[in-house]
Design a protein around this motif. Sequence first.
Motif, PDB file in Angstrom:
ATOM      1  N   SER A   1       0.679  -1.189  -0.115  1.00  0.00           N
ATOM      2  CA  SER A   1       0.111   0.100   0.099  1.00  0.00           C
ATOM      3  C   SER A   1       0.668   1.318   0.070  1.00  0.00           C
ATOM      4  O   SER A   1       0.243   2.272  -0.366  1.00  0.00           O
ATOM      5  CB  SER A   1      -1.052   0.079   1.215  1.00  0.00           C
ATOM      6  OG  SER A   1      -1.764  -1.193   1.053  1.00  0.00           O
ATOM      7  N   PHE A   2       2.143   1.317   0.516  1.00  0.00           N
ATOM      8  CA  PHE A   2       2.919   2.343   0.868  1.00  0.00           C
ATOM      9  C   PHE A   2       3.171   3.101  -0.564  1.00  0.00           C
ATOM     10  O   PHE A   2       2.600   4.373  -0.576  1.00  0.00           O
ATOM     11  CB  PHE A   2       4.185   1.832   1.120  1.00  0.00           C
ATOM     12  CG  PHE A   2       4.767   2.982   1.919  1.00  0.00           C
ATOM     13  CD1 PHE A   2       4.615   4.526   2.065  1.00  0.00           C
ATOM     14  CD2 PHE A   2       5.808   2.618   3.122  1.00  0.00           C
ATOM     15  CE1 PHE A   2       5.205   5.247   2.891  1.00  0.00           C
ATOM     16  CE2 PHE A   2       6.291   3.655   3.852  1.00  0.00           C
ATOM     17  CZ  PHE A   2       6.135   5.067   3.757  1.00  0.00           C
ATOM     18  N   PRO A   3       3.362   2.551  -1.606  1.00  0.00           N
ATOM     19  CA  PRO A   3       3.578   3.538  -2.911  1.00  0.00           C
ATOM     20  C   PRO A   3       2.335   4.098  -3.171  1.00  0.00           C
ATOM     21  O   PRO A   3       2.358   5.346  -3.642  1.00  0.00           O
ATOM     22  CB  PRO A   3       4.072   2.465  -4.108  1.00  0.00           C
ATOM     23  CG  PRO A   3       4.570   1.288  -3.284  1.00  0.00           C
ATOM     24  CD  PRO A   3       3.811   1.287  -2.103  1.00  0.00           C
ATOM     25  N   GLY A   4       1.134   3.647  -3.439  1.00  0.00           N
ATOM     26  CA  GLY A   4      -0.024   4.069  -3.723  1.00  0.00           C
ATOM     27  C   GLY A   4      -0.297   5.346  -2.982  1.00  0.00           C
ATOM     28  O   GLY A   4      -1.068   6.343  -3.315  1.00  0.00           O
ATOM     29  N   ALA A   5      -0.229   5.147  -1.460  1.00  0.00           N
ATOM     30  CA  ALA A   5      -0.556   6.087  -0.429  1.00  0.00           C
ATOM     31  C   ALA A   5       0.199   7.374  -0.752  1.00  0.00           C
ATOM     32  O   ALA A   5      -0.026   8.465  -0.640  1.00  0.00           O
ATOM     33  CB  ALA A   5      -0.272   5.680   1.019  1.00  0.00           C
ATOM     34  N   LEU A   6       1.617   6.866  -0.797  1.00  0.00           N
ATOM     35  CA  LEU A   6       2.379   8.274  -0.982  1.00  0.00           C
ATOM     36  C   LEU A   6       2.215   8.917  -2.401  1.00  0.00           C
ATOM     37  O   LEU A   6       2.418  10.132  -2.409  1.00  0.00           O
ATOM     38  CB  LEU A   6       3.859   7.651  -1.198  1.00  0.00           C
ATOM     39  CG  LEU A   6       5.207   8.669  -1.069  1.00  0.00           C
ATOM     40  CD1 LEU A   6       4.945   9.579   0.282  1.00  0.00           C
ATOM     41  CD2 LEU A   6       6.381   7.979  -1.036  1.00  0.00           C
ATOM     42  N   ASP A   7       1.911   8.414  -3.464  1.00  0.00           N
ATOM     43  CA  ASP A   7       1.475   8.713  -4.673  1.00  0.00           C
ATOM     44  C   ASP A   7       0.165   9.851  -4.479  1.00  0.00           C
ATOM     45  O   ASP A   7       0.424  10.817  -5.055  1.00  0.00           O
ATOM     46  CB  ASP A   7       1.051   7.950  -5.730  1.00  0.00           C
ATOM     47  CG  ASP A   7       0.973   8.227  -6.988  1.00  0.00           C
ATOM     48  OD1 ASP A   7       0.807   9.596  -7.171  1.00  0.00           O
ATOM     49  OD2 ASP A   7       0.542   7.503  -8.052  1.00  0.00           O
ATOM     50  N   THR A   8      -0.636   9.441  -3.503  1.00  0.00           N
ATOM     51  CA  THR A   8      -1.775  10.267  -3.329  1.00  0.00           C
ATOM     52  C   THR A   8      -1.433  11.391  -2.736  1.00  0.00           C
ATOM     53  O   THR A   8      -1.986  12.545  -2.952  1.00  0.00           O
ATOM     54  CB  THR A   8      -2.944   9.522  -2.391  1.00  0.00           C
ATOM     55  OG1 THR A   8      -3.615   8.374  -3.305  1.00  0.00           O
ATOM     56  CG2 THR A   8      -4.034  10.274  -2.191  1.00  0.00           C
ATOM     57  N   ILE A   9      -0.581  11.407  -1.624  1.00  0.00           N
ATOM     58  CA  ILE A   9      -0.028  12.628  -1.180  1.00  0.00           C
ATOM     59  C   ILE A   9       0.563  13.716  -2.006  1.00  0.00           C
ATOM     60  O   ILE A   9       0.549  14.769  -1.854  1.00  0.00           O
ATOM     61  CB  ILE A   9       0.719  12.156  -0.032  1.00  0.00           C
ATOM     62  CG1 ILE A   9      -0.051  11.564   1.416  1.00  0.00           C
ATOM     63  CG2 ILE A   9       1.383  13.395   0.806  1.00  0.00           C
ATOM     64  CD1 ILE A   9       0.668  10.682   2.272  1.00  0.00           C
ATOM     65  N   LEU A  10       1.555  12.943  -2.948  1.00  0.00           N
ATOM     66  CA  LEU A  10       2.351  13.744  -3.664  1.00  0.00           C
ATOM     67  C   LEU A  10       1.549  14.636  -4.779  1.00  0.00           C
ATOM     68  O   LEU A  10       1.713  15.717  -5.098  1.00  0.00           O
ATOM     69  CB  LEU A  10       3.508  12.773  -4.270  1.00  0.00           C
ATOM     70  CG  LEU A  10       4.588  12.262  -3.455  1.00  0.00           C
ATOM     71  CD1 LEU A  10       5.438  11.365  -4.370  1.00  0.00           C
ATOM     72  CD2 LEU A  10       5.263  13.486  -3.002  1.00  0.00           C
ATOM     73  N   SER A  11       0.668  13.808  -5.154  1.00  0.00           N
ATOM     74  CA  SER A  11      -0.391  14.462  -6.223  1.00  0.00           C
ATOM     75  C   SER A  11      -1.052  15.512  -5.759  1.00  0.00           C
ATOM     76  O   SER A  11      -1.385  16.409  -6.340  1.00  0.00           O
ATOM     77  CB  SER A  11      -1.298  13.226  -6.685  1.00  0.00           C
ATOM     78  OG  SER A  11      -0.479  12.325  -7.261  1.00  0.00           O
ATOM     79  N   ARG A  12      -1.712  15.336  -4.478  1.00  0.00           N
ATOM     80  CA  ARG A  12      -2.528  16.405  -3.571  1.00  0.00           C
ATOM     81  C   ARG A  12      -1.482  17.707  -3.451  1.00  0.00           C
ATOM     82  O   ARG A  12      -1.872  18.705  -3.768  1.00  0.00           O
ATOM     83  CB  ARG A  12      -2.865  15.978  -2.520  1.00  0.00           C
ATOM     84  CG  ARG A  12      -4.314  14.876  -2.471  1.00  0.00           C
ATOM     85  CD  ARG A  12      -4.558  14.607  -1.152  1.00  0.00           C
ATOM     86  NE  ARG A  12      -5.791  13.569  -1.311  1.00  0.00           N
ATOM     87  CZ  ARG A  12      -6.464  12.708  -0.346  1.00  0.00           C
ATOM     88  NH1 ARG A  12      -5.633  12.636   0.571  1.00  0.00           N
ATOM     89  NH2 ARG A  12      -7.343  12.279  -0.712  1.00  0.00           N
ATOM     90  N   LEU A  13      -0.247  17.424  -2.961  1.00  0.00           N
ATOM     91  CA  LEU A  13       0.690  18.553  -2.844  1.00  0.00           C
ATOM     92  C   LEU A  13       1.015  19.052  -4.138  1.00  0.00           C
ATOM     93  O   LEU A  13       0.934  20.502  -4.194  1.00  0.00           O
ATOM     94  CB  LEU A  13       1.942  17.930  -2.266  1.00  0.00           C
ATOM     95  CG  LEU A  13       1.815  17.649  -0.843  1.00  0.00           C
ATOM     96  CD1 LEU A  13       3.076  17.139  -0.257  1.00  0.00           C
ATOM     97  CD2 LEU A  13       1.590  18.851   0.095  1.00  0.00           C
ATOM     98  N   ALA A  14       1.490  18.475  -5.051  1.00  0.00           N
ATOM     99  CA  ALA A  14       1.493  19.068  -6.509  1.00  0.00           C
ATOM    100  C   ALA A  14       0.399  20.034  -6.904  1.00  0.00           C
ATOM    101  O   ALA A  14       0.613  21.070  -7.505  1.00  0.00           O
ATOM    102  CB  ALA A  14       1.940  17.932  -7.331  1.00  0.00           C
ATOM    103  N   ARG A  15      -0.769  19.311  -6.690  1.00  0.00           N
ATOM    104  CA  ARG A  15      -1.937  19.987  -7.325  1.00  0.00           C
ATOM    105  C   ARG A  15      -2.258  21.434  -6.611  1.00  0.00           C
ATOM    106  O   ARG A  15      -2.543  22.346  -7.287  1.00  0.00           O
ATOM    107  CB  ARG A  15      -3.118  19.297  -7.551  1.00  0.00           C
ATOM    108  CG  ARG A  15      -4.356  19.887  -8.011  1.00  0.00           C
ATOM    109  CD  ARG A  15      -5.508  18.705  -8.248  1.00  0.00           C
ATOM    110  NE  ARG A  15      -5.915  18.404  -6.686  1.00  0.00           N
ATOM    111  CZ  ARG A  15      -6.982  17.328  -6.655  1.00  0.00           C
ATOM    112  NH1 ARG A  15      -7.352  16.559  -7.796  1.00  0.00           N
ATOM    113  NH2 ARG A  15      -7.491  17.066  -5.526  1.00  0.00           N
ATOM    114  N   GLU A  16      -2.043  21.531  -5.316  1.00  0.00           N
ATOM    115  CA  GLU A  16      -2.362  22.461  -4.663  1.00  0.00           C
ATOM    116  C   GLU A  16      -1.381  23.484  -4.807  1.00  0.00           C
ATOM    117  O   GLU A  16      -1.493  24.911  -4.489  1.00  0.00           O
ATOM    118  CB  GLU A  16      -2.504  22.167  -3.035  1.00  0.00           C
ATOM    119  CG  GLU A  16      -3.751  21.256  -2.606  1.00  0.00           C
ATOM    120  CD  GLU A  16      -4.915  22.237  -2.996  1.00  0.00           C
ATOM    121  OE1 GLU A  16      -5.127  23.280  -2.937  1.00  0.00           O
ATOM    122  OE2 GLU A  16      -5.926  21.380  -3.867  1.00  0.00           O
TER     123      GLU A  16
END
Length: 447
Positions: A196-211
């Motif tokens: 699960s770690f890669p997908g969870a980290l992807d979600t956080i990075l994507s949110r940060l990038a978008r904001e």
Amino acid sequence: MIFSAPRFVVVDDRDHHLLAITRTFQLLGTPCMGIRYDPAEELKQDHFKGVRCLFMDLHLVDGQASTDQRRHYGLIASILEDNISRNGGPFILVVWTEHEHLSAELRDYLDQNIDAEKPHARPLAVLSLAKEKFINVGDGSIADPEELKQAVHDAVVANPQIAALLGWEADVLLAAGDTLAELLKLVPAAERVSASFPGALDTILSRLAREAVGRPNVEVNHRTAITTALAPILADRVLNQEVSAETAELWKKAVTRHNDDSLKDASNQEAGCVNRMLHVAVPGSETILATDWGAVVELSEDIWNSDDQLRQVFDGTRLELLEEEFKIKAADHERCRPYLVRVGAACDYAQKRRGPLTYLLGLEIPADLKRSASAPAAEWKSPALVLDGTQSPFRLHVNVRFSLSRPAGACEAWKIRYRLREQLLMLLLSHSNGYTSRPGIVQLPSK
């Protein structure tokens, strides 16, 4: 590139010496790369990209001293010129010799003979240590590692400015690690498993990038988007790190002239170099697009050399723009070059809104040039800038009354000069907004 270049590098022509020295550093918990010198093989430049302390045998040829020291000095100079990275940053050269006068001679030799086109290859300091104190030169056995650690520390700290800068870099690396640790804390504990770690980290990075940059801009440069989000956190951690009393005292010794009234004001050349570092990004060291916010691009020669096109774009001929708007005397026309500065609303840039991009007309004017009259109220000027050490300082003068708008696709191939960093760009935008929105006020004459 996920592997960092080594900060400590040792070059020696004897395997058992090389092994002993690198093992000594490893016992101290300090990563160190050992490179065996062979005249028949070229050294790899990648190994020197991040070097801060370079340890080198003074006599790499034949392994022993001779009456012709310049032969050995010349070899060291050529190794530095061929391998030290232009963008690698400062380094200290430590030579193994028990004769301190030889390291002083080497320092003078390098100061005088390193290629003038490669000042980055010149070490900040040349220090000497006696190899015999730390290893058995006969069999390569190790003496006390702590003694070498203390000797290197004492040699570096003898120059507090160098020691402070090297310590600052180490603090930045520590702050970067802390920033990544804080980022990973956002991943829920239940998802910190391999699946699960890669997908969870992807979600956080994507949110940060978008904001950070807006959803449409993430696709342009994913790395820049994440860096935009993390950079303020990193900067805050660097600024607010808890430092030891020893470190605080070191910085006091390194920075001593800030209250010195006799410290002369910076010349335009000196100020221009500092301003370039602080306020200007240049191609090569950073990725810059012609459509980037704050990008300074060349005005097409086809437009600049055609009064008909200049009238269509800026409602004036070249002569009128230079002499009536920018107040440049006829004799100085060829000393000035026209550029366009990408401006616009920050929200439109972040969200990549549809519509033509706006550029303002600017002119690079040498800092020593005297103009025919005072600048108009519409004009903004940058501080003195020097893009490289070989050119004279100039200022970028921008007249906010003269703008040009083009679709993004028509601008992508424009030649980039540099990019104004956000702090300087905001000053230009503030001036532009203040000028274009100023009210017209009728005042009665005072009695």
